[in-house]
Design a protein around this motif. Structure first.
Motif, PDB file in Angstrom:
ATOM      1  N   ARG A 220      -6.244  17.801  -4.928  1.00  0.00           N
ATOM      2  CA  ARG A 220      -5.301  17.761  -3.804  1.00  0.00           C
ATOM      3  C   ARG A 220      -5.114  16.306  -3.394  1.00  0.00           C
ATOM      4  N   ILE A 221      -3.875  15.885  -3.319  1.00  0.00           N
ATOM      5  CA  ILE A 221      -3.564  14.506  -2.972  1.00  0.00           C
ATOM      6  C   ILE A 221      -4.095  14.186  -1.572  1.00  0.00           C
ATOM      7  N   ALA A 222      -3.967  15.114  -0.639  1.00  0.00           N
ATOM      8  CA  ALA A 222      -4.459  14.884   0.723  1.00  0.00           C
ATOM      9  C   ALA A 222      -5.964  14.616   0.717  1.00  0.00           C
ATOM     10  N   ASP A 223      -6.720  15.309  -0.120  1.00  0.00           N
ATOM     11  CA  ASP A 223      -8.163  15.080  -0.204  1.00  0.00           C
ATOM     12  C   ASP A 223      -8.467  13.692  -0.773  1.00  0.00           C
TER      13      ASP A 223
ATOM     14  N   TRP B 230      -7.462   5.137   3.249  1.00  0.00           N
ATOM     15  CA  TRP B 230      -6.145   4.570   3.519  1.00  0.00           C
ATOM     16  C   TRP B 230      -5.215   5.669   4.011  1.00  0.00           C
ATOM     17  N   SER B 231      -4.064   5.256   4.530  1.00  0.00           N
ATOM     18  CA  SER B 231      -3.075   6.238   4.972  1.00  0.00           C
ATOM     19  C   SER B 231      -2.369   6.846   3.762  1.00  0.00           C
ATOM     20  N   HIS B 232      -1.805   8.019   3.970  1.00  0.00           N
ATOM     21  CA  HIS B 232      -1.068   8.697   2.900  1.00  0.00           C
ATOM     22  C   HIS B 232       0.066   7.793   2.404  1.00  0.00           C
ATOM     23  N   ARG B 233       0.798   7.223   3.313  1.00  0.00           N
ATOM     24  CA  ARG B 233       1.938   6.365   2.946  1.00  0.00           C
ATOM     25  C   ARG B 233       1.482   5.174   2.105  1.00  0.00           C
ATOM     26  N   HIS B 234       0.360   4.563   2.490  1.00  0.00           N
ATOM     27  CA  HIS B 234      -0.161   3.400   1.769  1.00  0.00           C
ATOM     28  C   HIS B 234      -0.575   3.780   0.343  1.00  0.00           C
TER      29      HIS B 234
END
Length: 133
Positions: free
Chosen positions: A38-41, A48-52
């Motif tokens: 999972r990308i969120a994990d 880091w932030s998701h956007r970064h």
């Protein structure tokens, strides 16, 4: 001719940017999980932030981590399909697909044809090939 090609490729590789440790880590996690991480994990573990994370990954790889995960998952399913050891429905779940139609959509998206055509059954519809897979 091959020596010239080897030399050109080696020069291109030497001239590239240094690998980004974050991108390298995300890539290794995606490959190790077969594209099922999972990308969120991964983002949460990175600190880091998701956007970064997505921006750095896209900059170095050319696609988002989610797209890379989908391609990895597809590649593994496509390789397994060529072995013809199971039906499409049985192939879908272990490779991270919710069902056969989800698998078929990715085949059309990434390969431009159905799993049946990819498997070489000569049929244009997965429905007709299920019994043969």
């Amino acid at each position: 001719r091959f020596a010239v090609v080897d030399e050109v490729i080696a020069r291109m590789a030497d001239g590239g940017p240094e690998p980004d440790p974050l991108v390298d880590w995300v890539w290794r996690q995606l490959r190790a999980s077969g594209g099922r991480a999972r990308i969120a994990d991964l983002v949460a573990k990175s600190g880091w932030s998701h956007r970064h994370v997505v921006a750095r990954f896209r900059h170095h790889v050319g696609v988002t981590p989610k797209t890379a995960a989908n391609v990895i998952r597809f590649e593994r399913a496509a390789a397994a399909l060529t072995l013809k050891q199971s039906s499409l429905a049985e192939l879908a779940v272990p490779h991270g697909y919710a069902d056969q139609s989800h698998l078929t959509r990715d085949f059309v998206r990434f390969a431009g044809n159905t799993p049946a055509v990819h498997a070489g059954t000569g049929r244009t519809s997965a429905r007709g090939a299920i019994g043969q897979l």
